[in-house]
Design a protein around this motif. Structure first.
Motif, short mmCIF file in Angstrom:
data_model
loop_
_atom_site.label_atom_id
_atom_site.label_comp_id
_atom_site.label_asym_id
_atom_site.label_seq_id
_atom_site.Cartn_x
_atom_site.Cartn_y
_atom_site.Cartn_z
N HIS A 90 16.01 1.73 -3.62
CA HIS A 90 16.15 1.95 -2.18
C HIS A 90 17.46 2.63 -1.81
O HIS A 90 17.60 3.15 -0.71
N GLU A 91 18.40 2.58 -2.73
CA GLU A 91 19.72 3.16 -2.49
C GLU A 91 20.09 4.01 -3.69
O GLU A 91 19.77 3.65 -4.82
N THR A 112 21.72 4.66 1.78
CA THR A 112 21.03 3.38 1.86
C THR A 112 20.07 3.41 3.04
O THR A 112 20.33 4.10 4.03
N GLU A 113 18.99 2.66 2.92
CA GLU A 113 18.02 2.61 4.01
C GLU A 113 18.58 1.86 5.21
O GLU A 113 18.26 2.18 6.35
N SER A 114 19.45 0.88 4.97
CA SER A 114 19.95 0.08 6.09
C SER A 114 21.27 0.57 6.67
O SER A 114 21.51 0.42 7.86
N TRP A 115 22.14 1.18 5.86
CA TRP A 115 23.46 1.58 6.34
C TRP A 115 23.62 3.10 6.47
O TRP A 115 24.67 3.57 6.90
#
Length: 141
Positions: A90-91, A112-115
Motif C-alpha cells: 500500500h506504500e 502512502t494511501e493515508s498520508w
C-alpha cells in the motif's frame, strides 16, 4: 444522416488522438519514475528487500529480517510485523533521491494511501549473519 456519420467520424478521430496522447503521457511518466528509481548503488541484500517492498511482497520482504527485528519510526519504536502487514503493498517509494551508508540507507519520495506523498528514509541495519535486525524509517528533510 450523412452529416451525423461525418460528425461521428470526426469525433472518433479526435477521441483516438486524445487516447494516444494520454497513453504517451502515461508511458513518459512511467519512464521518468523508472529513471528516478536507480537501485544500482544499493547493498545487494537491501536491493532484494527493497524490490520485495516495492512489489508488495511482505513475505519476501520479511525473509531478509531476523525474527526479532526492531523498527523505529522517526526514532520511536513500532511493531515491525504490524507495520509490514499494514504498509507493504500500500506504500512505496516513487523516487530514490539519495543512497548512503554503503547502500543501506535510502532517501526519496514516498507514497502512502493515508498520508499522501512525502520525503522519507529507510535505513537498514545488517547483523553478522547478513540479515537485517533493525529498520529505521522516518520523514526526511
Amino acid at each position: 444522416m450523412k452529416k451525423i456519420i461525418f460528425l461521428l467520424t470526426i469525433l472518433s478521430v479526435f477521441s483516438a488522438c486524445a487516447q494516444k496522447n494520454n497513453s504517451t503521457k502515461i508511458i513518459q511518466t512511467q519512464e521518468k519514475t523508472k529513471d528516478r528509481m536507480d537501485t544500482s548503488k544499493l547493498n545487494e541484500t537491501v536491493k532484494k528487500a527493497f524490490d520485495a517492498w516495492q512489489n508488495g511482497n511482505a513475505e519476501v520482504f520479511t525473509s531478509y529480517f531476523t525474527t526479532d527485528a526492531k523498527l523505529y519510526d522517526d526514532g520511536s519504536p513500532r511493531d515491525f510485523k504490524k507495520f509490514v502487514k499494514d504498509a507493504c503493498g500500500h506504500e512505496k517509494f516513487t523516487t530514490i533521491d539519495k543512497i548512503e551508508n554503503e547502500g543501506k540507507e535510502i532517501f526519496g519520495q514516498f507514497h502512502t494511501e493515508s498520508w499522501g506523498d512525502f520525503k522519507t528514509y529507510f535505513k537498514f541495519s545488517l547483523n553478522s549473519e547478513g540479515k537485517f535486525d533493525k529498520l529505521e524509517i522516518g520523514q526526511a528533510n
